[in-house]
Design a protein around this motif. Structure first.
Motif, PDB file in Angstrom:
ATOM      1  N   HIS A 174      78.253   5.520  74.039  1.00  0.00           N
ATOM      2  CA  HIS A 174      77.130   5.104  73.205  1.00  0.00           C
ATOM      3  C   HIS A 174      75.812   5.440  73.911  1.00  0.00           C
ATOM      4  N   LEU A 175      74.986   6.223  73.254  1.00  0.00           N
ATOM      5  CA  LEU A 175      73.677   6.569  73.791  1.00  0.00           C
ATOM      6  C   LEU A 175      72.603   6.071  72.842  1.00  0.00           C
ATOM      7  N   GLN A 176      71.662   5.303  73.382  1.00  0.00           N
ATOM      8  CA  GLN A 176      70.530   4.831  72.589  1.00  0.00           C
ATOM      9  C   GLN A 176      69.507   5.958  72.478  1.00  0.00           C
ATOM     10  N   TRP A 177      69.212   6.384  71.252  1.00  0.00           N
ATOM     11  CA  TRP A 177      68.335   7.532  71.036  1.00  0.00           C
ATOM     12  C   TRP A 177      66.952   7.042  70.625  1.00  0.00           C
ATOM     13  N   ALA A 178      65.956   7.530  71.317  1.00  0.00           N
ATOM     14  CA  ALA A 178      64.571   7.150  71.018  1.00  0.00           C
ATOM     15  C   ALA A 178      63.704   8.398  71.120  1.00  0.00           C
ATOM     16  N   PHE A 179      62.622   8.408  70.370  1.00  0.00           N
ATOM     17  CA  PHE A 179      61.741   9.574  70.424  1.00  0.00           C
ATOM     18  C   PHE A 179      60.719   9.403  71.544  1.00  0.00           C
ATOM     19  N   GLU A 180      60.294  10.540  72.096  1.00  0.00           N
ATOM     20  CA  GLU A 180      59.228  10.546  73.095  1.00  0.00           C
ATOM     21  C   GLU A 180      57.978  11.119  72.436  1.00  0.00           C
ATOM     22  N   HIS A 181      56.875  10.414  72.565  1.00  0.00           N
ATOM     23  CA  HIS A 181      55.659  10.775  71.852  1.00  0.00           C
ATOM     24  C   HIS A 181      55.227  12.207  72.145  1.00  0.00           C
ATOM     25  N   ASP A 182      55.192  12.587  73.433  1.00  0.00           N
ATOM     26  CA  ASP A 182      54.698  13.923  73.768  1.00  0.00           C
ATOM     27  C   ASP A 182      55.653  15.008  73.306  1.00  0.00           C
ATOM     28  N   VAL A 183      56.971  14.697  73.277  1.00  0.00           N
ATOM     29  CA  VAL A 183      57.955  15.674  72.788  1.00  0.00           C
ATOM     30  C   VAL A 183      57.743  15.918  71.300  1.00  0.00           C
ATOM     31  N   VAL A 184      57.508  14.848  70.537  1.00  0.00           N
ATOM     32  CA  VAL A 184      57.296  14.991  69.096  1.00  0.00           C
ATOM     33  C   VAL A 184      56.020  15.794  68.826  1.00  0.00           C
ATOM     34  N   VAL A 185      54.950  15.465  69.534  1.00  0.00           N
ATOM     35  CA  VAL A 185      53.675  16.158  69.307  1.00  0.00           C
ATOM     36  C   VAL A 185      53.804  17.636  69.636  1.00  0.00           C
ATOM     37  N   ARG A 186      54.434  17.932  70.785  1.00  0.00           N
ATOM     38  CA  ARG A 186      54.580  19.347  71.161  1.00  0.00           C
ATOM     39  C   ARG A 186      55.535  20.063  70.210  1.00  0.00           C
ATOM     40  N   GLY A 187      56.562  19.350  69.738  1.00  0.00           N
ATOM     41  CA  GLY A 187      57.498  19.970  68.806  1.00  0.00           C
ATOM     42  C   GLY A 187      56.844  20.276  67.471  1.00  0.00           C
ATOM     43  N   LEU A 188      56.033  19.352  66.970  1.00  0.00           N
ATOM     44  CA  LEU A 188      55.315  19.612  65.719  1.00  0.00           C
ATOM     45  C   LEU A 188      54.334  20.764  65.882  1.00  0.00           C
ATOM     46  N   GLY A 189      53.921  20.991  67.128  1.00  0.00           N
ATOM     47  CA  GLY A 189      53.064  22.143  67.409  1.00  0.00           C
ATOM     48  C   GLY A 189      53.820  23.445  67.520  1.00  0.00           C
TER      49      GLY A 189
END
Length: 410
Positions: A174-189
């Motif tokens: 079981h792995l708890q999955w959470a988003f990282e703010h900078d990863v999301v921002v860079r990915g949307l870029g």
């Protein structure tokens, strides 16, 4: 140019993204568990990128991705549909697998993604038991190069959600999955982090297996109650908990993490995801102690003793030295233990020596003279005791003041 063609061009530009390697503990943990051929269950709120991570993982590992929404299938879709043959009394009734399972077998490799697992009713969860553990779907057995990953939302945020049954939950890491703010921002870029298989050191494989077995067996020998602990609540049974099966998964994960040289954060996610937080943390603590110096080696050469920098580990080493003298006491070993404690005062916080020094002093025989090393410790022990006494007196004085103040107010 027609409007839909223009829209298609714009959509293509929006989906054209790049990937880059960057440290990402949860992605590394997922990839390592997949490499270890263990079923993984990603827990997280809707919309945080669990499905996107699986698509990216399949692309990075060059595995065809097969997505199955567990909640929209019947139990027979996983256990197989009965098909009558020419003579059922002689040949029996074969269980025909679904088309997606046939495609996986034909490909010989792939990533089977079981999505929305927490919205699957109990009957479907029961049918998934053989899929996850035995890799059987109807009459087919999935090839060794097929990996299984699932995703689920917590019951509070799942549509018509169910708690996972204990037998099914105990088959997953079981792995708890959470988003990282900078990863999301860079990915949307336009740039997302990439996943890649861990680099296993071929020269460390045998040692990694030995280390993992020694760690798990050593812990369970000292803590036999940890071998199997079925949680008392339904919610906790749907997560990670210790059993012989999950300890076997933890052992495999420790071996892979050791051979790959992964970080402690990644190893912590993996072992806690296999056996639960409490037992997982105990295993991590025992791994730390396995790297500690042997007390007998320190007693043989105390002048060159190298002690851990971390306070809890240093305390464990000093306690081990004193315990070794207690088990086999003699004058020479007692003197050597004092030399080790003196070395600890020279190279680290002196307060860690107080308890071992007090315990070691109580082991003295009447005919043993005080060693020279003890003079370097006398001031430390005395100062610590003075500080403790002063702290106690300050606490008593403060308590008395509070009581007097309360009496005045009454």
């Amino acid at each position: 140019m027609p409007t839909l063609e223009t829209a298609a061009d714009l959509l293509k530009l929006l989906t054209d993204t790049e990937t880059e390697w960057r440290e990402n503990a949860q992605l590394e943990a997922l990839t390592l568990a997949v490499a270890a051929d263990l079923p993984v269950l990603l827990w997280g709120e809707p919309g945080i990128g669990k499905t996107a991570a699986l698509n990216q993982l399949a692309e990075a590992l060059e595995l065809p991705l097969t997505t199955v929404i567990a909640s929209v299938h019947e139990p027979s879709d996983f256990s197989g549909l009965p098909v009558l043959g020419d003579d059922p009394a002689v040949q029996g009734v074969p269980m025909a697998p679904p088309d997606w399972a046939v495609r996986l077998v034909r490909a010989g490799r792939g990533l089977l993604f079981l999505d929305e697992l927490s919205t699957a009713p109990p009957a479907v969860q029961a049918a998934l038991l053989r899929v996850v553990l035995e890799r059987r779907i109807g009459a087919l057995t999935l090839p060794p190069d097929v990996r299984i990953v699932a995703a689920a939302n917590p019951r509070s945020s799942a549509a018509d959600g169910w708690e996972l049954s204990a037998p099914l939950a105990n088959r997953f890491v079981h792995l708890q999955w959470a988003f990282e703010h900078d990863v999301v921002v860079r990915g949307l870029g336009g740039v997302w982090p990439s996943a890649r298989l861990p680099e296993l050191d071929a020269h460390k494989l045998r040692d990694a297996v030995t280390f993992a077995r020694r760690a798990v067996c050593g812990l369970l020998s000292a803590r036999p109650k940890l071998v199997h602990q079925l949680p008392s609540t339904e919610t906790r049974r749907g997560g990670a908990w210790p059993s012989p099966r999950s300890w076997d998964m933890a052992l495999r994960l420790v071996a892979f993490a050791t051979a790959a040289g992964t970080s402690r954060d990644v190893l912590s996610m993996l072992v806690r995801g296999a056996v639960g937080d409490g037992p997982g943390l105990e295993l991590l603590a025992s791994l730390d102690r396995m790297d500690l110096p042997d007390p007998e080696d320190l007693l043989q050469n105390p002048a060159s003793a190298v002690l851990p920098d971390r306070g809890d580990l240093r305390q464990a080493v000093l306690d081990g030295v004193v315990e070794a003298v207690r088990r086999r006491p003699d004058r020479q070993r007692w003197d050597a233990a004092w030399a080790v404690l003196a070395r600890a005062v020279e190279t680290g916080p002196p307060d860690l020596v107080v308890v071992p020094a007090t315990t070691l002093a109580a082991q003295r025989e009447d005919d043993w003279e005080l060693p020279a090393a003890i003079e370097r410790l006398a001031g430390v022990v005395s100062l610590s005791r003075t500080a403790s006494f002063a702290e106690a007196r300050t606490g008593d004085r403060a308590a008395g003041n509070r009581a007097n103040h309360a009496g005045t107010r009454r």
